[in-house]
Design an enzyme around this catalytic site. Structure first.
Site, PDB file in Angstrom:
ATOM      1  N   LYS A  94      96.412 136.719   8.364  1.00  0.00           N
ATOM      2  CA  LYS A  94      96.871 138.078   8.657  1.00  0.00           C
ATOM      3  C   LYS A  94      97.284 138.753   7.360  1.00  0.00           C
ATOM      4  O   LYS A  94      98.087 138.212   6.601  1.00  0.00           O
ATOM      5  CB  LYS A  94      98.081 138.031   9.609  1.00  0.00           C
ATOM      6  CG  LYS A  94      98.575 139.412  10.003  1.00  0.00           C
ATOM      7  CD  LYS A  94      97.717 139.989  11.105  1.00  0.00           C
ATOM      8  CE  LYS A  94      97.964 141.473  11.308  1.00  0.00           C
ATOM      9  NZ  LYS A  94      97.335 142.329  10.285  1.00  0.00           N
ATOM     10  N   GLN A 115     101.784 136.920   1.107  1.00  0.00           N
ATOM     11  CA  GLN A 115     101.679 137.196   2.543  1.00  0.00           C
ATOM     12  C   GLN A 115     101.935 135.944   3.373  1.00  0.00           C
ATOM     13  O   GLN A 115     102.486 136.018   4.481  1.00  0.00           O
ATOM     14  CB  GLN A 115     100.287 137.749   2.858  1.00  0.00           C
ATOM     15  CG  GLN A 115     100.168 138.426   4.213  1.00  0.00           C
ATOM     16  CD  GLN A 115     100.825 139.798   4.228  1.00  0.00           C
ATOM     17  OE1 GLN A 115     100.624 140.603   3.327  1.00  0.00           O
ATOM     18  NE2 GLN A 115     101.605 140.084   5.256  1.00  0.00           N
ATOM     19  N   LYS A 118     105.675 135.686   3.624  1.00  0.00           N
ATOM     20  CA  LYS A 118     106.188 136.836   4.372  1.00  0.00           C
ATOM     21  C   LYS A 118     105.939 136.659   5.867  1.00  0.00           C
ATOM     22  O   LYS A 118     106.829 136.859   6.695  1.00  0.00           O
ATOM     23  CB  LYS A 118     105.511 138.120   3.876  1.00  0.00           C
ATOM     24  CG  LYS A 118     106.019 139.390   4.534  1.00  0.00           C
ATOM     25  CD  LYS A 118     105.206 140.605   4.122  1.00  0.00           C
ATOM     26  CE  LYS A 118     105.253 140.832   2.641  1.00  0.00           C
ATOM     27  NZ  LYS A 118     104.554 142.087   2.261  1.00  0.00           N
ATOM     28  N   LYS A 130      94.582 138.374   2.720  1.00  0.00           N
ATOM     29  CA  LYS A 130      94.602 139.706   2.121  1.00  0.00           C
ATOM     30  C   LYS A 130      93.182 140.064   1.702  1.00  0.00           C
ATOM     31  O   LYS A 130      92.345 139.188   1.467  1.00  0.00           O
ATOM     32  CB  LYS A 130      95.518 139.733   0.895  1.00  0.00           C
ATOM     33  CG  LYS A 130      96.106 141.110   0.617  1.00  0.00           C
ATOM     34  CD  LYS A 130      97.201 141.464   1.591  1.00  0.00           C
ATOM     35  CE  LYS A 130      97.822 142.831   1.263  1.00  0.00           C
ATOM     36  NZ  LYS A 130      98.949 143.164   2.136  1.00  0.00           N
ATOM     37  N   GLY A 169      95.846 147.729   7.262  1.00  0.00           N
ATOM     38  CA  GLY A 169      95.783 148.636   6.126  1.00  0.00           C
ATOM     39  C   GLY A 169      96.694 148.203   4.996  1.00  0.00           C
ATOM     40  O   GLY A 169      97.499 147.286   5.119  1.00  0.00           O
ATOM     41  N   ASP A 170      96.566 148.887   3.876  1.00  0.00           N
ATOM     42  CA  ASP A 170      97.398 148.651   2.698  1.00  0.00           C
ATOM     43  C   ASP A 170      97.243 149.899   1.827  1.00  0.00           C
ATOM     44  O   ASP A 170      96.816 150.946   2.320  1.00  0.00           O
ATOM     45  CB  ASP A 170      96.967 147.374   1.960  1.00  0.00           C
ATOM     46  CG  ASP A 170      98.008 146.873   0.965  1.00  0.00           C
ATOM     47  OD1 ASP A 170      98.975 146.241   1.396  1.00  0.00           O
ATOM     48  OD2 ASP A 170      97.855 147.137  -0.246  1.00  0.00           O
ATOM     49  N   THR A 213     107.162 149.399   8.095  1.00  0.00           N
ATOM     50  CA  THR A 213     107.568 148.836   6.805  1.00  0.00           C
ATOM     51  C   THR A 213     108.773 149.571   6.254  1.00  0.00           C
ATOM     52  O   THR A 213     109.743 148.954   5.789  1.00  0.00           O
ATOM     53  CB  THR A 213     106.410 148.886   5.801  1.00  0.00           C
ATOM     54  OG1 THR A 213     105.252 148.270   6.366  1.00  0.00           O
ATOM     55  CG2 THR A 213     106.774 148.152   4.523  1.00  0.00           C
ATOM     56  N   ASN A 245     103.216 156.110   2.749  1.00  0.00           N
ATOM     57  CA  ASN A 245     103.735 155.817   4.081  1.00  0.00           C
ATOM     58  C   ASN A 245     105.053 155.046   4.057  1.00  0.00           C
ATOM     59  O   ASN A 245     106.012 155.400   4.746  1.00  0.00           O
ATOM     60  CB  ASN A 245     102.689 155.027   4.873  1.00  0.00           C
ATOM     61  CG  ASN A 245     103.182 154.648   6.254  1.00  0.00           C
ATOM     62  OD1 ASN A 245     103.457 155.494   7.080  1.00  0.00           O
ATOM     63  ND2 ASN A 245     103.305 153.346   6.500  1.00  0.00           N
TER      64      ASN A 245
END
Length: 449
Positions: A94, A115, A118, A130, A169-170, A213, A245
């Protein structure tokens, strides 16, 4: 060489440096984690005996592919795409997809490595992954972005799935890009599974994902201030870098907590508004017009604009929230914040503080929240979106936000408790790294080599 006391971790780090020469972002991330793990590894010799750390620093799979596409002038362009499927001990891979010229194997591997921990900290069943491409969506038409996304997904679709790897997204990848990629995935696979998170609400997306976030960052900061300082955000002066964002929703939630946010930035420079950021104006400029942040100062009486982003950290504040990109806050900037009396720093971006900056904060008693803990709200709500997709349900904003707050408070408490148990009370970097590592490591041991 790094200051390891544990010979096993030193050997592993030297091997990582030899295998990944020149990959500075990845090596920085590995060093930061491994130095934190010494107390945990000393307590459990099985981690060395079973090669847990050697396996953890090596991705399970790294995919690189070309992305040919045609621009509006009819010219063929070629970019590089990447996906790292880093660790699946806790569940399907993920992690987001990033579109930016700086994307490289080193950046993607560092992000996938981070990640993994996290996702572990959220408590949800997600492994780490990622992806990205060295494509810049800025200045491209919607049709060009669509053609690029479709070409990327023509290859990537064979490597992902709702029980295999779930992207999101990123940086550079928002609702538009996710929509184009998800549409191409469905077209090729003839499948409407929840293979992406961050989807539109009409297509199985989760209410609250956009805010997650930034909101989660402030839930973490509020709990950190309450537990470690006996203070609240109300009345605090806050500086937030970035204006995307994460930054915008961090500003929103900080203001809801009663804080005064006085600065924001983009890649061109930063604005300082001593009256407090006008969030409606900032949103109009960045989200609707997609203009530069210099426009804010042009329209807001009393606000000033300064070219270059690093000077934002010279603005006196109580709380600093770096939310832009990796290594934006170096030792010089950290010292400036300390000199001006900052009491807390929390990372809204991935690894935005350099190792020197982190050391300055920790050594000066500044509360410091690492990104793998403080900005986990986005992937936490992505995990909740996966749950909703599997159940064919959609929760209300209030339900999602309540779960997000509970998760972020839990992450803080876990990191704080783990640091204390390992003789480093108050060191949330060590606490978050060890807590994330232990869950992944025990799962890896249980599953065998």
């Amino acid at each position: 060489m790094a200051g390891f006391k544990n010979a096993y971790l030193l050997r592993v780090y030297e091997e990582v440096c030899e295998r990944n020469r020149g990959e500075k972002e990845f090596l920085q991330a590995v060093l930061e984690v491994l130095e934190s793990l010494e107390p945990a590894v000393e307590r459990n010799p099985a981690f060395e005996a079973e090669g847990i750390v050697e396996r953890l620093v090596e991705p399970e799979r790294f995919i690189q592919f070309r992305i040919p596409w045609v621009d509006d002038a009819g010219q063929v362009r070629v970019n590089r795409g990447y996906r790292v499927q880093y660790n699946s001990a806790l569940g399907p891979y993920k992690g987001g997809i990033r579109f930016h010229p700086s994307v490289s194997p080193s950046v993607i591997k560092f992000l996938g490595f981070e990640q993994t921990f996290k996702n572990s900290l959220t408590g949800l069943p997600m492994g780490g992954g990622k992806g990205g491409a060295d494509f810049d969506p800025k200045g491209k038409s919607d049709r060009e972005v669509m053609r690029f996304c479709q070409s990327l997904m023509t290859e990537l679709q064979r490597h992902i799935g709702d029980w295999v790897d779930v992207p999101a997204g990123d940086i550079g990848v928002g609702a538009r890009e996710i929509g184009y990629m998800y549409g191409q995935y469905k077209r090729i696979q003839n499948n409407t599974t929840g293979v992406f998170t961050g989807k539109a609400l009409t297509t199985g997306g989760s209410i609250g994902r956009t805010q997650a976030t930034g909101f989660g960052l402030l839930y973490f900061v509020a709990e950190m201030l309450k537990c470690l300082k006996g203070q609240v955000l109300d009345g605090k002066v806050v500086v937030v870098s970035g204006s995307g964002n994460v930054s915008i929703h961090a500003i929103q939630k900080a203001q809801e907590f009663g804080a005064k946010v006085v600065a924001a930035s983009d890649s061109g420079g930063y604005v300082y508004d001593p009256q407090g950021i006008d969030l409606a104006l900032l949103r109009q400029i960045k989200e609707v017009e997609r203009a530069r942040i210099s426009e804010y100062a042009a329209r807001r009486p009393g606000a000033t604009y300064t070219t270059g982003s690093t000077g934002i950290w010279t603005i006196p504040c109580d709380v600093a929230l770096p939310c832009a990109t990796q290594n934006e806050l170096d030792g010089k900037a950290a010292q400036a914040l300390v000199d001006h009396g900052v009491i807390a720093v929390a990372e809204g971006a991935n690894m935005p503080t350099t190792p020197e900056g982190v050391s300055i904060f920790v050594n000066n008693g500044v509360l410091f929240a690492p990104g793998k803990a403080a900005n986990a709200g986005g992937v936490a709500v992505s995990g909740l979106e996966m749950t909703q997709n599997s159940m064919r349900l959609q929760w209300t904003f209030e339900e999602v936000d309540a779960k997000l707050k509970e998760i972020m408070i839990g992450i803080f408490q876990n990191a704080h408790r783990t640091a204390k148990e390992h003789g480093a009370e108050g060191n949330l970097v060590m606490g978050a790294n060890i807590a994330g590592f232990l869950k992944v490591a025990e799962s890896m041991r249980w599953q065998g080599v």
